[in-house]
Motif scaffolding. Structure first.
Motif, PDB file in Angstrom:
ATOM      1  N   THR A  99      10.062   8.150 -12.868  1.00 46.29           N
ATOM      2  CA  THR A  99       9.983   8.770 -11.546  1.00 46.29           C
ATOM      3  C   THR A  99       9.010   8.028 -10.636  1.00 46.29           C
ATOM      4  N   ILE A 100       7.789   7.810 -11.101  1.00 45.84           N
ATOM      5  CA  ILE A 100       6.802   7.184 -10.217  1.00 45.84           C
ATOM      6  C   ILE A 100       7.133   5.725  -9.937  1.00 45.84           C
ATOM      7  N   MET A 101       7.746   5.041 -10.898  1.00 48.31           N
ATOM      8  CA  MET A 101       8.114   3.651 -10.653  1.00 48.31           C
ATOM      9  C   MET A 101       9.253   3.561  -9.627  1.00 48.31           C
ATOM     10  N   MET A 102      10.223   4.456  -9.719  1.00 52.43           N
ATOM     11  CA  MET A 102      11.323   4.470  -8.743  1.00 52.43           C
ATOM     12  C   MET A 102      10.811   4.855  -7.361  1.00 52.43           C
ATOM     13  N   PHE A 103       9.930   5.859  -7.298  1.00 51.04           N
ATOM     14  CA  PHE A 103       9.371   6.270  -6.012  1.00 51.04           C
ATOM     15  C   PHE A 103       8.577   5.119  -5.389  1.00 51.04           C
ATOM     16  N   GLY A 104       7.772   4.437  -6.203  1.00 47.06           N
ATOM     17  CA  GLY A 104       6.989   3.306  -5.701  1.00 47.06           C
ATOM     18  C   GLY A 104       7.865   2.151  -5.251  1.00 47.06           C
ATOM     19  N   LEU A 105       8.863   1.827  -6.069  1.00 45.89           N
ATOM     20  CA  LEU A 105       9.772   0.727  -5.743  1.00 45.89           C
ATOM     21  C   LEU A 105      10.509   0.996  -4.431  1.00 45.89           C
ATOM     22  N   PHE A 106      11.122   2.165  -4.324  1.00 49.12           N
ATOM     23  CA  PHE A 106      11.902   2.447  -3.124  1.00 49.12           C
ATOM     24  C   PHE A 106      11.020   2.729  -1.915  1.00 49.12           C
ATOM     25  N   GLY A 107       9.841   3.314  -2.115  1.00 44.79           N
ATOM     26  CA  GLY A 107       8.922   3.509  -0.996  1.00 44.79           C
ATOM     27  C   GLY A 107       8.500   2.181  -0.394  1.00 44.79           C
ATOM     28  N   GLY A 108       8.162   1.225  -1.268  1.00 44.13           N
ATOM     29  CA  GLY A 108       7.773  -0.105  -0.796  1.00 44.13           C
ATOM     30  C   GLY A 108       8.925  -0.864  -0.166  1.00 44.13           C
ATOM     31  N   VAL A 114       0.838  -1.201   0.000  1.00 44.50           N
ATOM     32  CA  VAL A 114       0.000   0.000   0.000  1.00 44.50           C
ATOM     33  C   VAL A 114       0.874   1.254   0.000  1.00 44.50           C
ATOM     34  N   ILE A 115       1.962   1.235   0.749  1.00 45.02           N
ATOM     35  CA  ILE A 115       2.880   2.379   0.745  1.00 45.02           C
ATOM     36  C   ILE A 115       3.495   2.562  -0.640  1.00 45.02           C
ATOM     37  N   ALA A 116       3.876   1.470  -1.296  1.00 40.76           N
ATOM     38  CA  ALA A 116       4.412   1.557  -2.663  1.00 40.76           C
ATOM     39  C   ALA A 116       3.382   2.181  -3.597  1.00 40.76           C
ATOM     40  N   LEU A 117       2.125   1.775  -3.477  1.00 41.49           N
ATOM     41  CA  LEU A 117       1.061   2.340  -4.307  1.00 41.49           C
ATOM     42  C   LEU A 117       0.914   3.846  -4.059  1.00 41.49           C
ATOM     43  N   PHE A 118       0.928   4.250  -2.790  1.00 42.57           N
ATOM     44  CA  PHE A 118       0.833   5.672  -2.463  1.00 42.57           C
ATOM     45  C   PHE A 118       2.053   6.437  -2.965  1.00 42.57           C
ATOM     46  N   HIS A 119       3.236   5.795  -2.952  1.00 46.69           N
ATOM     47  CA  HIS A 119       4.443   6.444  -3.456  1.00 46.69           C
ATOM     48  C   HIS A 119       4.434   6.533  -4.980  1.00 46.69           C
ATOM     49  N   ILE A 120       3.492   5.895  -5.626  1.00 46.23           N
ATOM     50  CA  ILE A 120       3.291   6.060  -7.067  1.00 46.23           C
ATOM     51  C   ILE A 120       2.233   7.127  -7.324  1.00 46.23           C
ATOM     52  N   GLY A 128      -8.507   2.041   7.944  1.00 45.44           N
ATOM     53  CA  GLY A 128      -8.267   3.468   8.143  1.00 45.44           C
ATOM     54  C   GLY A 128      -6.841   3.751   8.577  1.00 45.44           C
ATOM     55  N   GLY A 129      -6.334   2.947   9.496  1.00 46.66           N
ATOM     56  CA  GLY A 129      -4.960   3.115   9.967  1.00 46.66           C
ATOM     57  C   GLY A 129      -3.953   2.864   8.856  1.00 46.66           C
ATOM     58  N   LEU A 130      -4.215   1.844   8.040  1.00 46.82           N
ATOM     59  CA  LEU A 130      -3.346   1.530   6.912  1.00 46.82           C
ATOM     60  C   LEU A 130      -3.288   2.703   5.936  1.00 46.82           C
ATOM     61  N   LEU A 131      -4.461   3.273   5.628  1.00 44.89           N
ATOM     62  CA  LEU A 131      -4.510   4.404   4.685  1.00 44.89           C
ATOM     63  C   LEU A 131      -3.857   5.655   5.275  1.00 44.89           C
ATOM     64  N   ILE A 132      -4.109   5.935   6.547  1.00 41.43           N
ATOM     65  CA  ILE A 132      -3.513   7.113   7.183  1.00 41.43           C
ATOM     66  C   ILE A 132      -1.994   6.963   7.252  1.00 41.43           C
ATOM     67  N   PHE A 133      -1.532   5.790   7.646  1.00 42.48           N
ATOM     68  CA  PHE A 133      -0.093   5.545   7.719  1.00 42.48           C
ATOM     69  C   PHE A 133       0.549   5.710   6.339  1.00 42.48           C
ATOM     70  N   SER A 134      -0.067   5.114   5.322  1.00 39.97           N
ATOM     71  CA  SER A 134       0.483   5.194   3.962  1.00 39.97           C
ATOM     72  C   SER A 134       0.481   6.627   3.449  1.00 39.97           C
ATOM     73  N   MET A 188      11.776   0.370   1.120  1.00 42.09           N
ATOM     74  CA  MET A 188      12.256   1.009   2.346  1.00 42.09           C
ATOM     75  C   MET A 188      11.289   0.755   3.507  1.00 42.09           C
ATOM     76  N   SER A 189       9.979   0.762   3.215  1.00 43.35           N
ATOM     77  CA  SER A 189       9.025   0.481   4.286  1.00 43.35           C
ATOM     78  C   SER A 189       9.147  -0.968   4.739  1.00 43.35           C
ATOM     79  N   MET A 190       9.321  -1.887   3.791  1.00 41.59           N
ATOM     80  CA  MET A 190       9.484  -3.301   4.156  1.00 41.59           C
ATOM     81  C   MET A 190      10.750  -3.495   4.984  1.00 41.59           C
ATOM     82  N   LEU A 191      11.825  -2.854   4.555  1.00 43.94           N
ATOM     83  CA  LEU A 191      13.079  -2.950   5.299  1.00 43.94           C
ATOM     84  C   LEU A 191      12.917  -2.380   6.707  1.00 43.94           C
ATOM     85  N   GLY A 192      12.247  -1.231   6.818  1.00 40.56           N
ATOM     86  CA  GLY A 192      12.021  -0.625   8.131  1.00 40.56           C
ATOM     87  C   GLY A 192      11.163  -1.501   9.032  1.00 40.56           C
ATOM     88  N   LEU A 193      10.113  -2.060   8.479  1.00 40.55           N
ATOM     89  CA  LEU A 193       9.233  -2.931   9.265  1.00 40.55           C
ATOM     90  C   LEU A 193       9.981  -4.179   9.746  1.00 40.55           C
TER      91      LEU A 193
END
Length: 186
Positions: free
Chosen positions: A139-148, A48-54, A109-115, A150-155
């Motif tokens: 641009t959007i593919m790189m943002f989505g890829l790294f957003g997803g 979901v974060i990757a999608l929002f980063h796109i 709701g929490g998932l959407l707010i967090f993303s 980086m969030s996975m790595l952080g989690l």
């Protein structure tokens, strides 16, 4: 050959910005991971974060192209100032220790707010990149890829790391954006 070096430089810049924006998702992901998160939730949050980063930078880029047509020659200065403000805000937030600890990432709701909270910076940077007419798909593919990623790595890291790592990731992302803002103004 000069066209190749310019294109490679632009792609490298986009990748660095994508990593910088992903730092916010990384740092907040550590906080969520420290509370304990199932692997299924890690995958769901990251997607979901990757999608929002796109979607967020795409909307920003469309708006940025419109703003660029209105501003004309001063678009570069405005874009640089936006990156300065955004980077400064990220560093300030990291130093103050603000976090999204009260969000229940398991609810819709929490998932959407967090993303949204970790992707809103991507919208602002998208406006800036739209003013420069950056290549939209890359641009959007790189943002989505790294957003997803980086969030996975952080989690995942949050499951094993101390809480002090989170703020450093957001601060580093802010410093990178602030630096790009300075470069655009020089």
């Amino acid at each position: 050959m000069p066209d190749w070096s310019v294109a490679a430089g632009q792609i490298l810049t986009i990748i660095i910005m994508a990593i910088a924006l992903g730092m916010d998702a990384f740092s907040l992901g550590i906080g969520i991971g420290l509370k304990g998160v199932r692997l299924r939730d890690v995958l769901k949050l990251s997607l979901v974060i990757a999608l929002f980063h796109i979607l967020m930078p795409l909307g920003g880029m469309i708006m940025g192209q419109y703003v660029s047509s209105l501003l004309g020659g001063i678009a570069t200065s405005v874009a640089g100032a936006l990156l300065l403000l955004l980077g400064g805000h990220m560093v300030y937030s990291a130093l103050r220790g603000e976090s999204e600890g009260s969000i229940d990432h398991r609810s819709v709701g929490g998932l959407l707010i967090f993303s949204l909270s970790v992707s809103i910076d991507s919208f602002s940077v998208g406006i800036t990149l739209g003013m420069f007419s950056a290549h939209r798909l890359i641009t959007i593919m790189m943002f989505g890829l790294f957003g997803g990623l980086m969030s996975m790595l952080g989690l995942m890291l949050g499951r094993r790391a101390s809480q002090s790592l989170g703020g450093y990731g957001e601060a580093l992302g802010g410093v990178i954006l602030f630096t790009f803002g300075l470069l655009f103004l020089i």
